[in-house]
Design a protein around this motif. Structure first.
Motif, PDB file in Angstrom:
ATOM      1  N   ALA A 163       0.887  -1.170   0.000  1.00 10.74           N
ATOM      2  CA  ALA A 163       0.000   0.000   0.000  1.00 10.74           C
ATOM      3  C   ALA A 163       0.921   1.214   0.000  1.00 10.74           C
ATOM      4  O   ALA A 163       1.677   1.420   0.949  1.00 10.74           O
ATOM      5  CB  ALA A 163      -0.902  -0.003   1.223  1.00 10.74           C
ATOM      6  N   TRP A 164       0.884   2.004  -1.075  1.00  9.92           N
ATOM      7  CA  TRP A 164       1.807   3.131  -1.234  1.00  9.92           C
ATOM      8  C   TRP A 164       0.989   4.392  -1.413  1.00  9.92           C
ATOM      9  O   TRP A 164       0.264   4.532  -2.383  1.00  9.92           O
ATOM     10  CB  TRP A 164       2.695   2.905  -2.454  1.00  9.92           C
ATOM     11  CG  TRP A 164       3.905   3.782  -2.468  1.00  9.92           C
ATOM     12  CD1 TRP A 164       3.977   5.082  -2.862  1.00  9.92           C
ATOM     13  CD2 TRP A 164       5.219   3.411  -2.075  1.00  9.92           C
ATOM     14  NE1 TRP A 164       5.254   5.552  -2.743  1.00  9.92           N
ATOM     15  CE2 TRP A 164       6.041   4.539  -2.262  1.00  9.92           C
ATOM     16  CE3 TRP A 164       5.780   2.240  -1.584  1.00  9.92           C
ATOM     17  CZ2 TRP A 164       7.403   4.516  -1.977  1.00  9.92           C
ATOM     18  CZ3 TRP A 164       7.128   2.223  -1.296  1.00  9.92           C
ATOM     19  CH2 TRP A 164       7.926   3.352  -1.489  1.00  9.92           C
ATOM     20  N   GLU A 165       1.113   5.310  -0.466  1.00  9.60           N
ATOM     21  CA  GLU A 165       0.347   6.547  -0.508  1.00  9.60           C
ATOM     22  C   GLU A 165       1.301   7.728  -0.620  1.00  9.60           C
ATOM     23  O   GLU A 165       2.322   7.768   0.043  1.00  9.60           O
ATOM     24  CB  GLU A 165      -0.503   6.687   0.749  1.00  9.60           C
ATOM     25  CG  GLU A 165      -1.505   5.561   0.908  1.00  9.60           C
ATOM     26  CD  GLU A 165      -2.286   5.675   2.191  1.00  9.60           C
ATOM     27  OE1 GLU A 165      -2.748   6.781   2.499  1.00  9.60           O
ATOM     28  OE2 GLU A 165      -2.409   4.667   2.883  1.00  9.60           O
ATOM     29  N   ILE A 216      -1.654   3.581  -4.493  1.00 13.57           N
ATOM     30  CA  ILE A 216      -1.092   2.400  -5.141  1.00 13.57           C
ATOM     31  C   ILE A 216      -1.299   1.192  -4.233  1.00 13.57           C
ATOM     32  O   ILE A 216      -1.044   1.268  -3.028  1.00 13.57           O
ATOM     33  CB  ILE A 216       0.388   2.662  -5.457  1.00 13.57           C
ATOM     34  CG1 ILE A 216       0.467   3.737  -6.544  1.00 13.57           C
ATOM     35  CG2 ILE A 216       1.112   1.394  -5.856  1.00 13.57           C
ATOM     36  CD1 ILE A 216       1.841   4.301  -6.772  1.00 13.57           C
ATOM     37  N   THR A 217      -1.726   0.074  -4.812  1.00 13.76           N
ATOM     38  CA  THR A 217      -2.066  -1.102  -4.004  1.00 13.76           C
ATOM     39  C   THR A 217      -1.235  -2.339  -4.325  1.00 13.76           C
ATOM     40  O   THR A 217      -1.488  -3.401  -3.757  1.00 13.76           O
ATOM     41  CB  THR A 217      -3.557  -1.456  -4.157  1.00 13.76           C
ATOM     42  OG1 THR A 217      -3.825  -1.748  -5.529  1.00 13.76           O
ATOM     43  CG2 THR A 217      -4.444  -0.309  -3.681  1.00 13.76           C
ATOM     44  N   GLU A 226       1.691  -1.865  -9.664  1.00 12.51           N
ATOM     45  CA  GLU A 226       1.154  -0.504  -9.841  1.00 12.51           C
ATOM     46  C   GLU A 226       2.217   0.542  -9.562  1.00 12.51           C
ATOM     47  O   GLU A 226       2.269   1.572 -10.236  1.00 12.51           O
ATOM     48  CB  GLU A 226      -0.043  -0.264  -8.928  1.00 12.51           C
ATOM     49  CG  GLU A 226      -1.325  -0.887  -9.395  1.00 12.51           C
ATOM     50  CD  GLU A 226      -2.486  -0.558  -8.465  1.00 12.51           C
ATOM     51  OE1 GLU A 226      -2.420   0.466  -7.729  1.00 12.51           O
ATOM     52  OE2 GLU A 226      -3.454  -1.321  -8.461  1.00 12.51           O
ATOM     53  N   LEU A 227       3.067   0.296  -8.562  1.00 13.49           N
ATOM     54  CA  LEU A 227       4.148   1.224  -8.248  1.00 13.49           C
ATOM     55  C   LEU A 227       5.113   1.335  -9.428  1.00 13.49           C
ATOM     56  O   LEU A 227       5.512   2.438  -9.820  1.00 13.49           O
ATOM     57  CB  LEU A 227       4.882   0.768  -6.982  1.00 13.49           C
ATOM     58  CG  LEU A 227       6.015   1.652  -6.475  1.00 13.49           C
ATOM     59  CD1 LEU A 227       5.530   3.063  -6.173  1.00 13.49           C
ATOM     60  CD2 LEU A 227       6.657   1.027  -5.244  1.00 13.49           C
ATOM     61  N   ILE A 228       5.451   0.204 -10.032  1.00 14.43           N
ATOM     62  CA  ILE A 228       6.341   0.202 -11.190  1.00 14.43           C
ATOM     63  C   ILE A 228       5.653   0.874 -12.382  1.00 14.43           C
ATOM     64  O   ILE A 228       6.290   1.643 -13.111  1.00 14.43           O
ATOM     65  CB  ILE A 228       6.809  -1.234 -11.500  1.00 14.43           C
ATOM     66  CG1 ILE A 228       7.752  -1.694 -10.371  1.00 14.43           C
ATOM     67  CG2 ILE A 228       7.505  -1.307 -12.860  1.00 14.43           C
ATOM     68  CD1 ILE A 228       8.096  -3.170 -10.398  1.00 14.43           C
ATOM     69  N   GLU A 229       4.368   0.635 -12.561  1.00 10.88           N
ATOM     70  CA  GLU A 229       3.611   1.311 -13.617  1.00 10.88           C
ATOM     71  C   GLU A 229       3.605   2.821 -13.406  1.00 10.88           C
ATOM     72  O   GLU A 229       3.687   3.594 -14.369  1.00 10.88           O
ATOM     73  CB  GLU A 229       2.172   0.795 -13.659  1.00 10.88           C
ATOM     74  CG  GLU A 229       2.014  -0.590 -14.222  1.00 10.88           C
ATOM     75  CD  GLU A 229       0.596  -1.121 -14.059  1.00 10.88           C
ATOM     76  OE1 GLU A 229      -0.349  -0.324 -13.870  1.00 10.88           O
ATOM     77  OE2 GLU A 229       0.443  -2.350 -14.110  1.00 10.88           O
ATOM     78  N   ASP A 230       3.529   3.261 -12.139  1.00 11.49           N
ATOM     79  CA  ASP A 230       3.548   4.686 -11.824  1.00 11.49           C
ATOM     80  C   ASP A 230       4.893   5.312 -12.218  1.00 11.49           C
ATOM     81  O   ASP A 230       4.939   6.439 -12.716  1.00 11.49           O
ATOM     82  CB  ASP A 230       3.251   4.899 -10.339  1.00 11.49           C
ATOM     83  CG  ASP A 230       2.919   6.332 -10.023  1.00 11.49           C
ATOM     84  OD1 ASP A 230       1.979   6.878 -10.632  1.00 11.49           O
ATOM     85  OD2 ASP A 230       3.609   6.911  -9.156  1.00 11.49           O
ATOM     86  N   LEU A 231       5.981   4.581 -12.017  1.00  6.21           N
ATOM     87  CA  LEU A 231       7.295   5.069 -12.449  1.00  6.21           C
ATOM     88  C   LEU A 231       7.354   5.201 -13.971  1.00  6.21           C
ATOM     89  O   LEU A 231       7.899   6.170 -14.494  1.00  6.21           O
ATOM     90  CB  LEU A 231       8.398   4.126 -11.959  1.00  6.21           C
ATOM     91  CG  LEU A 231       8.648   4.114 -10.456  1.00  6.21           C
ATOM     92  CD1 LEU A 231       9.608   2.994 -10.089  1.00  6.21           C
ATOM     93  CD2 LEU A 231       9.152   5.450  -9.975  1.00  6.21           C
ATOM     94  N   GLU A 232       6.777   4.238 -14.667  1.00  8.62           N
ATOM     95  CA  GLU A 232       6.730   4.316 -16.133  1.00  8.62           C
ATOM     96  C   GLU A 232       5.863   5.487 -16.601  1.00  8.62           C
ATOM     97  O   GLU A 232       6.198   6.164 -17.571  1.00  8.62           O
ATOM     98  CB  GLU A 232       6.214   3.012 -16.735  1.00  8.62           C
ATOM     99  CG  GLU A 232       7.269   1.957 -16.876  1.00  8.62           C
ATOM    100  CD  GLU A 232       8.432   2.387 -17.769  1.00  8.62           C
ATOM    101  OE1 GLU A 232       8.222   3.084 -18.795  1.00  8.62           O
ATOM    102  OE2 GLU A 232       9.569   2.023 -17.442  1.00  8.62           O
TER     103      GLU A 232
END
Length: 128
Positions: A28-30, A39-40, A44-50
């Motif tokens: 869980a990344w807020e 981010i759950t 998703e965290l890696i997608e957010d970096l992309e």
């Protein structure tokens, strides 16, 4: 935690590799930057970096870890975070405090708190 922040760059690919090594699959990344959609998962965290790479031109990162304290599985940290473009120029500069939970060597929860945040463009001819 220190290993995660210190290996989060210098390239976007290094940041993604640091996530794969140290972040739990169901994190869980807020973040203030992603409050509308926390981010759950690690994917998703890696997608957010992309997405940051594609939409903002974020090609690299430089984190200076200022402070780390832990109590049990909770870590408090402060870092100066620079998001860099393809030429290594600063796009954004953040002063960040984070609360993080680490279990079995993996980050399971993180909440970033930003202050003194600025875009490099603000230091030029424009104001915030």
């Amino acid at each position: 935690m220190r290993e995660f922040w210190e290996n989060f760059g210098p390239t976007c690919d290094d940041a993604k590799a640091a996530c794969r090594r140290t972040v739990h699959e169901q994190v869980a990344w807020e973040s203030v930057l992603a409050e509308a959609k926390p981010i759950t998962s690690r994917d998703e965290l890696i997608e957010d970096l992309e997405r940051a790479r594609r939409d903002l031109g974020a090609e690299g990162y430089h984190f200076e870890v200022k402070y780390v304290a832990e109590q049990g599985d909770v870590v408090l940290s402060q870092r100066i975070e620079k998001i860099l473009d393809k030429d290594g120029e600063v796009l954004h500069l953040f002063d960040v405090m984070a609360l993080t939970r680490v279990r079995d060597g993996r980050i399971t929860w993180n909440r970033d708190y930003f202050y003194n945040t600025q875009s490099e463009a603000w230091g030029r001819d424009e104001g915030p």
